[in-house]
Design an enzyme around this catalytic site. Structure first.
Site, PDB file in Angstrom:
ATOM      1  N   THR A 133      31.938  84.069  90.121  1.00  0.00           N
ATOM      2  CA  THR A 133      33.339  83.986  89.726  1.00  0.00           C
ATOM      3  C   THR A 133      34.187  84.230  90.969  1.00  0.00           C
ATOM      4  O   THR A 133      33.843  85.028  91.826  1.00  0.00           O
ATOM      5  CB  THR A 133      33.675  84.934  88.551  1.00  0.00           C
ATOM      6  OG1 THR A 133      34.946  84.555  88.014  1.00  0.00           O
ATOM      7  CG2 THR A 133      33.724  86.399  88.952  1.00  0.00           C
ATOM      8  N   CYS A 182      41.734  91.454  87.941  1.00  0.00           N
ATOM      9  CA  CYS A 182      40.672  91.226  86.964  1.00  0.00           C
ATOM     10  C   CYS A 182      39.402  91.944  87.425  1.00  0.00           C
ATOM     11  O   CYS A 182      39.236  92.216  88.609  1.00  0.00           O
ATOM     12  CB  CYS A 182      40.356  89.741  86.826  1.00  0.00           C
ATOM     13  SG  CYS A 182      41.754  88.741  86.321  1.00  0.00           S
ATOM     14  N   HIS A 211      34.485  87.748  83.421  1.00  0.00           N
ATOM     15  CA  HIS A 211      35.680  87.863  84.256  1.00  0.00           C
ATOM     16  C   HIS A 211      36.785  88.380  83.330  1.00  0.00           C
ATOM     17  O   HIS A 211      37.435  87.603  82.627  1.00  0.00           O
ATOM     18  CB  HIS A 211      36.020  86.486  84.829  1.00  0.00           C
ATOM     19  CG  HIS A 211      37.153  86.485  85.811  1.00  0.00           C
ATOM     20  ND1 HIS A 211      37.125  85.738  86.960  1.00  0.00           N
ATOM     21  CD2 HIS A 211      38.344  87.110  85.825  1.00  0.00           C
ATOM     22  CE1 HIS A 211      38.262  85.914  87.628  1.00  0.00           C
ATOM     23  NE2 HIS A 211      39.022  86.735  86.952  1.00  0.00           N
TER      24      HIS A 211
END
Lengths: 207, 164
Positions: free
Chosen positions: B25, B31, B48
């Site tokens: 990711t 995040c 995520h």
């Protein structure tokens, strides 16, 4: 996302005009700073999935320099001024007479601070023209600058949208300096609640 | 070099990988990139996570991968289906940065640390041990977990690459 899917083409045009006025003034400010003509692209208003927001500036991992301002007031939102490294160097070169070879890898505190101030001036003129136009108060916070991955930077401005869907509505304007050495992007991401206020202020009745 | 099968995990997304595939990711800011790994069955999972809790959700159909409190149970379920024994599972996480610092911050601007707290809380609730983490700071991260080794590779612009 239901809130935005009901936007009419006409309302999107209004938002485009919002971007046009704001970025037009910012481009004028930049043109004065550089003492050169600056061109501006037609603003884009799009409802983008989070994944695609960063694609607009070269992808999630693209390293960019971003100046971020939180807009407070009657129509709150997030504002980003984003430039690629090459453009940042060109800006520093033109404004501070730093020749590219003098700028080594990375940026000194002074250079970052100069870029932050440029972003602040441009975003300030964007927002003040918008505030004049809409008669809404829009007060920018103290600006903050970062050099990092576009995805990491832009996701910061999407949190308000995260609570209600997987896409965000943003008003985007790109401008180019005459010889295309310089390219910058403005992203205005109004908070979801701000749209109705903007429409109302401009006499466009949202449902 | 052997071409490894790469599975991309988007923002507010989750996925699992087996048979030596790599989960990746990109552009984690505030995040959190949470990974779970069962070293015996070699099943890896990655989420995520964008927001700490689905309680604040105002959307009608919740995207479970977006919130820490819903993503972790979903990921555990998906890994079990793929043959993982979650009693052996270990967790690693990265992200949760504070990209921009402001004085007088509203709660929504402190989202990074809150995401991390919420992930830790959910993992503790599911009795999964966090063996390594690289969280906080003010920079973005891209992460990759290799399902054959469980090694988590973390790349950042300022600090280069490291493994945990």
């Amino acid at each position: 996302m239901s809130l935005f899917s009901r936007f009419e083409a006409f309302e999107l045009d209004v938002l485009k005009e919002v971007g046009n006025i704001g970025a037009g003034n910012a481009a004028t400010a930049l043109s004065r700073l550089l003492d050169k003509p600056v061109d501006m692209a037609v603003p884009k208003v799009s409802l983008l999935p989070f994944e695609e927001v960063a694609e607009r500036v070269g992808g999630s991992e693209q390293v960019v320099i971003a100046v971020f301002l939180r807009v407070e007031g009657e129509a709150p939102g997030n504002m980003f001024f984003i430039i690629q490294e090459q453009s940042a160097k060109s800006l520093l070169n033109q404004l501070l007479s730093l020749r590219p070879e003098e700028i080594e890898e990375g940026y000194s505190e002074m250079e970052m601070s100069a870029l932050c101030e440029i972003g602040n001036i441009l975003a300030g003129s964007y927002l003040s023209s918008l505030a004049d136009f809409t008669h809404l108060t829009m007060a920018p916070s103290v600006p903050s600058v970062a050099l990092d991955m576009a995805g990491a930077i832009l996701s910061y401005g999407l949190v308000q949208y995260g609570e209600m869907g997987d896409s965000a509505l943003l008003i985007e304007t790109t401008f180019l300096e005459d010889r295309q050495e310089l390219e910058g992007h403005f992203f205005l991401i109004p908070d979801p609640e701000s749209f109705n206020k903007i429409f109302k202020a401009l006499g466009v009745t949202a449902e | 070099m052997i071409e490894q099968n790469l599975v991309k995990v988007g923002m507010a997304d989750l996925n699992i990988a087996t048979d030596g595939a790599v989960l990746r990711t990109t552009g984690l800011g505030s995040c959190v990139g949470l990974t779970l790994y069962d070293p015996v069955s070699k099943v890896a999972g990655m989420a995520h996570v964008m927001l700490p809790s689905s309680e604040i959700a105002r959307e009608s159909a919740i995207n479970v991968a977006k919130y820490a409190d819903t993503a972790i149970p979903e990921l555990i379920g998906r890994m079990k289906d793929a043959g993982a024994n979650m009693r052996r599972a270990i967790a690693k996480m990265a992200g949760g940065a504070q990209m921009f610092a402001f004085s007088g911050q509203s709660d929504s601007m402190r989202i990074g640390p809150r995401n991390v707290e919420s992930c830790l809380h959910m993992l503790a609730k599911n009795m999964i041990t966090v063996i390594a983490q690289d969280v906080g700071g003010n920079y973005g991260r891209t992460i990759e977990i290799d399902s054959s080794t469980g090694i988590l590779l973390i790349k950042s612009v300022q600090l280069g690459t490291k493994e945990i």
